[in-house]
Scaffold this motif. Structure first.
Motif, PDB file in Angstrom:
ATOM      1  N   GLN A  33      31.384  74.221  -7.983  1.00 43.19           N
ATOM      2  CA  GLN A  33      30.714  75.430  -7.511  1.00 43.19           C
ATOM      3  C   GLN A  33      30.440  75.356  -6.013  1.00 43.19           C
ATOM      4  O   GLN A  33      30.653  76.325  -5.276  1.00 43.19           O
ATOM      5  CB  GLN A  33      29.413  75.627  -8.299  1.00 43.19           C
ATOM      6  CG  GLN A  33      28.938  77.072  -8.343  1.00 43.19           C
ATOM      7  CD  GLN A  33      27.933  77.385  -7.254  1.00 43.19           C
ATOM      8  OE1 GLN A  33      27.415  76.503  -6.579  1.00 43.19           O
ATOM      9  NE2 GLN A  33      27.637  78.671  -7.090  1.00 43.19           N
ATOM     10  N   GLU A  34      29.990  74.201  -5.546  1.00 45.55           N
ATOM     11  CA  GLU A  34      29.732  74.029  -4.118  1.00 45.55           C
ATOM     12  C   GLU A  34      31.029  74.093  -3.320  1.00 45.55           C
ATOM     13  O   GLU A  34      31.072  74.648  -2.219  1.00 45.55           O
ATOM     14  CB  GLU A  34      29.001  72.713  -3.885  1.00 45.55           C
ATOM     15  CG  GLU A  34      27.576  72.723  -4.440  1.00 45.55           C
ATOM     16  CD  GLU A  34      26.900  71.365  -4.393  1.00 45.55           C
ATOM     17  OE1 GLU A  34      27.584  70.373  -4.048  1.00 45.55           O
ATOM     18  OE2 GLU A  34      25.693  71.303  -4.708  1.00 45.55           O
ATOM     19  N   THR A  35      32.101  73.555  -3.891  1.00 48.72           N
ATOM     20  CA  THR A  35      33.418  73.647  -3.252  1.00 48.72           C
ATOM     21  C   THR A  35      33.857  75.098  -3.154  1.00 48.72           C
ATOM     22  O   THR A  35      34.394  75.544  -2.125  1.00 48.72           O
ATOM     23  CB  THR A  35      34.460  72.833  -4.046  1.00 48.72           C
ATOM     24  OG1 THR A  35      34.082  71.458  -4.038  1.00 48.72           O
ATOM     25  CG2 THR A  35      35.848  72.977  -3.457  1.00 48.72           C
ATOM     26  N   GLY A  36      33.635  75.846  -4.229  1.00 49.29           N
ATOM     27  CA  GLY A  36      33.992  77.257  -4.221  1.00 49.29           C
ATOM     28  C   GLY A  36      33.266  78.031  -3.134  1.00 49.29           C
ATOM     29  O   GLY A  36      33.881  78.823  -2.408  1.00 49.29           O
ATOM     30  N   VAL A  37      31.964  77.795  -3.011  1.00 50.98           N
ATOM     31  CA  VAL A  37      31.181  78.491  -1.988  1.00 50.98           C
ATOM     32  C   VAL A  37      31.676  78.123  -0.591  1.00 50.98           C
ATOM     33  O   VAL A  37      31.782  78.983   0.296  1.00 50.98           O
ATOM     34  CB  VAL A  37      29.681  78.187  -2.143  1.00 50.98           C
ATOM     35  CG1 VAL A  37      28.890  78.781  -0.976  1.00 50.98           C
ATOM     36  CG2 VAL A  37      29.147  78.744  -3.461  1.00 50.98           C
ATOM     37  N   ARG A  38      32.000  76.848  -0.377  1.00 49.94           N
ATOM     38  CA  ARG A  38      32.504  76.422   0.938  1.00 49.94           C
ATOM     39  C   ARG A  38      33.818  77.102   1.286  1.00 49.94           C
ATOM     40  O   ARG A  38      34.161  77.241   2.465  1.00 49.94           O
ATOM     41  CB  ARG A  38      32.694  74.901   0.973  1.00 49.94           C
ATOM     42  CG  ARG A  38      31.416  74.109   1.089  1.00 49.94           C
ATOM     43  CD  ARG A  38      31.699  72.682   1.548  1.00 49.94           C
ATOM     44  NE  ARG A  38      32.605  71.979   0.659  1.00 49.94           N
ATOM     45  CZ  ARG A  38      32.224  71.287  -0.412  1.00 49.94           C
ATOM     46  NH1 ARG A  38      30.933  71.212  -0.727  1.00 49.94           N
ATOM     47  NH2 ARG A  38      33.109  70.671  -1.167  1.00 49.94           N
ATOM     48  N   ASN A  39      34.551  77.515   0.284  1.00 54.21           N
ATOM     49  CA  ASN A  39      35.839  78.165   0.508  1.00 54.21           C
ATOM     50  C   ASN A  39      35.756  79.684   0.370  1.00 54.21           C
ATOM     51  O   ASN A  39      36.745  80.346   0.066  1.00 54.21           O
ATOM     52  CB  ASN A  39      36.887  77.596  -0.450  1.00 54.21           C
ATOM     53  CG  ASN A  39      37.356  76.223  -0.017  1.00 54.21           C
ATOM     54  OD1 ASN A  39      38.232  76.097   0.828  1.00 54.21           O
ATOM     55  ND2 ASN A  39      36.756  75.184  -0.577  1.00 54.21           N
TER      56      ASN A  39
END
Length: 357
Positions: free
Chosen positions: A254-260
């Motif tokens: 989820q944090e990776t998704g937000v960063r992208n």
């Protein structure tokens, strides 16, 4: 009036003299009408809101730039009200929302307009394209909806324990949102426990929470028509090593998704990066891990491997990857995110670290 001017520009480009709008969220967006059972007709000669006697007073108060037409006065027929406006306004080619107009209404409107040699033409996404990027007012409404949702979940947490039913927890959460100022719940709450958490859209029932369960809560508040969308997954009593592993993978995903997420980024990119994180459990990962949210719960841009839209400043989008193992359970973590000039701002702030209750 800026919204209407943009619609009129699009109509001119498409060679249309007017458009009949039937989708409730589009009617609200273009007119400001806050309730149900109303339709709009926009043309250079004027703006019309079609409703019935139950709502005419409300429509007159909330839509000052629109002439309110009571379809009860047109033979108690919405198609006849459309016909009357078209004839009065000199419309020769009328667009209609082909995805949201029922076939029976289309047939009747087509028959009535044909008598006046008025052409009826299907359209798609005229208003939706305007709704893609949110105004400051729309973002402000969404922020408040998110704040309400955060407060309600915080109040719910002490009640998540063995012996309480999913249905009871759901009722408490929805009551709390309304007590904190929500106009309504944003959508049907998903509050499920145990192995049921593998059901992406499971319904709360009479199942009682047990020790060792995951409890998944996917919910939202509605404020001035605008919806928040949050998911958190809690553990009750204790967790297994596999539960810890999967939870931490989803949190990282989820944090990776937000960063992208950010301006100029294509809607498929977050999914590509998330798959690298969840590779071990990729067969249990659902690729529909984000969608626009506003007056509708699900609207463009849709994130995922088939996403083609480009994120723009002012888009409000969810980020909600999950892993769902049939017969075992699942984990989803979701935030409502605003795309800004410089990146992405998370609007829902409830903690995402694993909480063992």
């Amino acid at each position: 009036m800026e919204k209407i001017e943009k619609v009129l520009e699009i109509l001119k480009e498409q060679g249309l003299d007017g458009i009949y709008i039937t989708k409730e969220a589009n009617v609200k967006y273009i007119s400001g009408y806050p309730d149900e059972l109303a339709y709009a007709l926009i043309c250079p000669q004027g703006n019309y809101l079609i409703t019935d006697s139950r709502f005419t007073e409300l429509a007159e108060q909330s839509c000052p730039d629109f002439e309110v037409v009571n379809w009860h006065n047109c033979g108690r027929s919405i198609p006849k009200a459309v016909e009357s406006i078209c004839v009065k306004s000199g419309i020769r080619k009328l667009g209609f929302e082909e995805c949201f107009t029922t076939y029976d209404k289309y047939e009747e409107i087509h028959r009535l307009l044909s008598e006046h040699r008025i052409e009826l033409t299907g359209t798609r996404n005229i208003v939706e394209e305007l709704r893609y990027v949110k105004s400051e007012e729309e973002v402000a409404n969404t922020r408040i909806a998110c704040e309400i949702a955060d407060k309600a979940l915080e109040e719910l947490v002490p009640y998540i324990k063995p012996g309480v039913t999913e249905r009871e927890l759901c009722a408490r959460l929805e009551f709390s949102m309304k007590m904190h100022g929500a106009q309504d719940i944003g959508f049907e709450t998903i509050l499920i426990s145990g192995a049921k958490t593998s059901l992406l859209h499971g319904k709360p029932g009479d199942r009682k929470v047990e020790e060792g369960d995951f409890v998944l809560v996917d919910y939202g508040a509605k404020y001035n028509g605008y919806i928040s969308d949050t998911t958190r997954t809690f553990a009750v009593g204790h967790v297994s090593e596999q539960q810890k592993e999967i939870y931490e993978l989803v949190r990282e995903a989820q944090e990776t998704g937000v960063r992208n997420m950010g301006p100029g980024i294509v809607a498929s990119k977050p999914d590509t990066e998330i798959r690298k994180v969840v590779k071990k459990y990729e067969e249990y990962y659902y690729s529909g891990m984000g969608h626009g949210v506003g007056l509708d719960l699900h609207e463009e841009p849709f994130l995922g491997m088939y996403g083609t839209k480009i994120m723009q400043p002012g888009c409000v989008i969810t980020m909600e990857p999950g892993i769902y193992i049939p017969g075992w359970g699942g984990v989803r973590i979701e935030d409502t995110v605003l795309i800004t000039e410089n990146g992405a701002e998370t609007l829902t702030h409830f903690p995402k670290d694993l909480m063992i209750l």
